[in-house]
Enzyme design. Structure first.
Site, PDB file in Angstrom:
ATOM      1  N   ASP A   1      81.445  60.396  39.597  1.00 50.73           N
ATOM      2  CA  ASP A   1      81.071  60.378  38.176  1.00 50.73           C
ATOM      3  C   ASP A   1      82.219  60.929  37.337  1.00 50.73           C
ATOM      4  O   ASP A   1      83.039  61.701  37.811  1.00 50.73           O
ATOM      5  CB  ASP A   1      79.800  61.205  37.919  1.00 50.73           C
ATOM      6  CG  ASP A   1      79.065  60.748  36.654  1.00 50.73           C
ATOM      7  OD1 ASP A   1      77.995  60.130  36.776  1.00 50.73           O
ATOM      8  OD2 ASP A   1      79.563  60.993  35.528  1.00 50.73           O
TER       9      ASP A   1
ATOM     10  N   LYS B   1      72.716  48.934  37.592  1.00 49.23           N
ATOM     11  CA  LYS B   1      72.000  48.929  36.311  1.00 49.23           C
ATOM     12  C   LYS B   1      72.682  47.948  35.364  1.00 49.23           C
ATOM     13  O   LYS B   1      73.909  47.946  35.229  1.00 49.23           O
ATOM     14  CB  LYS B   1      72.040  50.333  35.704  1.00 49.23           C
ATOM     15  CG  LYS B   1      71.554  50.329  34.257  1.00 49.23           C
ATOM     16  CD  LYS B   1      70.919  51.593  33.848  1.00 49.23           C
ATOM     17  CE  LYS B   1      71.872  52.736  33.648  1.00 49.23           C
ATOM     18  NZ  LYS B   1      71.114  53.979  33.479  1.00 49.23           N
TER      19      LYS B   1
ATOM     20  N   ASP C   1      74.456  53.392  38.793  1.00 43.38           N
ATOM     21  CA  ASP C   1      73.601  53.670  37.631  1.00 43.38           C
ATOM     22  C   ASP C   1      74.510  53.966  36.440  1.00 43.38           C
ATOM     23  O   ASP C   1      74.084  54.579  35.467  1.00 43.38           O
ATOM     24  CB  ASP C   1      72.707  54.874  37.960  1.00 43.38           C
ATOM     25  CG  ASP C   1      71.454  54.945  37.080  1.00 43.38           C
ATOM     26  OD1 ASP C   1      71.097  53.925  36.464  1.00 43.38           O
ATOM     27  OD2 ASP C   1      70.828  56.022  37.020  1.00 43.38           O
TER      28      ASP C   1
ATOM     29  N   ASP D   1      86.950  58.597  36.728  1.00 39.42           N
ATOM     30  CA  ASP D   1      86.509  57.384  36.046  1.00 39.42           C
ATOM     31  C   ASP D   1      86.664  56.197  36.996  1.00 39.42           C
ATOM     32  O   ASP D   1      87.781  55.922  37.472  1.00 39.42           O
ATOM     33  CB  ASP D   1      87.393  57.192  34.795  1.00 39.42           C
ATOM     34  CG  ASP D   1      86.908  56.066  33.912  1.00 39.42           C
ATOM     35  OD1 ASP D   1      86.281  55.108  34.422  1.00 39.42           O
ATOM     36  OD2 ASP D   1      87.157  56.133  32.693  1.00 39.42           O
TER      37      ASP D   1
ATOM     38  N   GLY E   1      72.531  63.718  39.495  1.00 38.87           N
ATOM     39  CA  GLY E   1      72.455  63.729  40.958  1.00 38.87           C
ATOM     40  C   GLY E   1      71.118  63.306  41.568  1.00 38.87           C
ATOM     41  O   GLY E   1      70.943  63.419  42.778  1.00 38.87           O
TER      42      GLY E   1
ATOM     43  N   TRP F   1      69.743  60.343  42.070  1.00 36.84           N
ATOM     44  CA  TRP F   1      69.841  59.243  43.045  1.00 36.84           C
ATOM     45  C   TRP F   1      70.466  59.754  44.347  1.00 36.84           C
ATOM     46  O   TRP F   1      70.041  59.384  45.430  1.00 36.84           O
ATOM     47  CB  TRP F   1      70.678  58.087  42.475  1.00 36.84           C
ATOM     48  CG  TRP F   1      69.916  57.186  41.546  1.00 36.84           C
ATOM     49  CD1 TRP F   1      68.806  57.505  40.820  1.00 36.84           C
ATOM     50  CD2 TRP F   1      70.205  55.810  41.253  1.00 36.84           C
ATOM     51  NE1 TRP F   1      68.401  56.412  40.087  1.00 36.84           N
ATOM     52  CE2 TRP F   1      69.244  55.362  40.327  1.00 36.84           C
ATOM     53  CE3 TRP F   1      71.214  54.937  41.667  1.00 36.84           C
ATOM     54  CZ2 TRP F   1      69.245  54.055  39.821  1.00 36.84           C
ATOM     55  CZ3 TRP F   1      71.223  53.631  41.163  1.00 36.84           C
ATOM     56  CH2 TRP F   1      70.238  53.201  40.253  1.00 36.84           C
TER      57      TRP F   1
END
Ligand SMILES: C[S@@+](CC[C@H](N)C(=O)[O-])C[C@H]1O[C@@H](n2cnc3c(N)ncnc32)[C@H](O)[C@@H]1O
Length: 217
Positions: free
Chosen positions: A92, A173, A133, A108, A64, A66
């Site tokens: 997440d 990312k 990320d 997901d 958490g 970010w």
């Protein structure tokens, strides 16, 4: 028995590294759940991604850090956290401890039903920043891992293309290695500008880096 001993050693080395890591210490001091907050902070300080009142989606948000950082940027000074309702939506695979002002969805991102729920939470509002990320569990088989990373980034790009406002930004990312050049080409194709940033808080030995797309073509 041997395996247990080895994993204990790895754990000890990891704990030692954590204890001496200046970003970990700073994260403790400033109330962030992970040192990852400083990667986002550096990117934001360079590109000025966040402004009060924006709508932001955080993909791969757990634990958490970010979301915590973005939430602090989105809250207008002096405004009650309630003023943020629904403007920061986080997702997440793993549960995330509640952060006030963050609307968390467990699931997901590759699952269409989860994507539909995420779209519902966004409620048709144009999104200012999509940040991802997300990192899959790595198998160590380079080609399989690259395909997993690329798939997540491609899905994030697709989500951004459907939900970003025209001047919005996508931060994702990525990892140097197989598939990297294709992801850069994808950003170049869909965004008016793109940047590649390796923040100081990202470990030198890690192949991770961040692609930022600014403004949809
Ligand atoms: C490096 S962590 C994110 C750290 C986070 N940005 C922070 O600041 O605390 C990567 C996260 O991506 C999540 N993730 C990986 N694959 C995912 C997927 N398919 N859908 C949703 N989350 C995923 C993992 O569960 C993990 O929590």
């Amino acid at each position: 028995m041997k395996v247990q001993t080895k994993s204990k050693k790895v754990n000890k080395a990891w704990l030692q590294q954590q204890a001496s890591d200046p970003w970990v210490k700073l994260a403790h001091k400033e109330g962030y759940r992970a040192r990852a907050a400083y990667k986002l902070k550096e990117i934001d300080e360079r590109l000025r991604l966040f402004k009060p009142g924006q709508v932001v989606v955080d993909l791969g948000s757990t634990p958490g850090a970010w979301s915590q950082y973005a939430r602090r940027q989105l809250a207008p000074r002096g405004a009650a956290v309630g003023a943020l309702d629904g403007s920061l939506v986080a997702l997440d695979l793993l549960p995330m401890e509640h952060i006030e002002g963050v609307d968390f969805l467990l699931g997901d991102f590759r699952d269409e039903a989860v994507l539909a729920q995420l779209q519902e939470r966004v409620r048709g509002r144009p999104v200012d920043v999509v940040m991802s990320d997300m990192a899959p569990n790595l198998s160590g088989i380079a080609s399989a891992d690259a395909a997993r990373v690329s798939h997540l980034v491609e899905l994030a790009v697709d989500f951004a293309l459907h939900h970003l406002q025209p001047d919005g930004a996508l931060l994702a990312k990525v990892f140097h290695g197989p598939g990297y050049d294709e992801l850069v080409a994808l950003f170049r194709r869909h965004f008016r500008q793109y940047k590649v940033i390796k923040p100081k808080a990202s470990r030198d030995q890690s192949a991770e880096t961040y692609l930022v797309g600014l403004g949809l073509r």
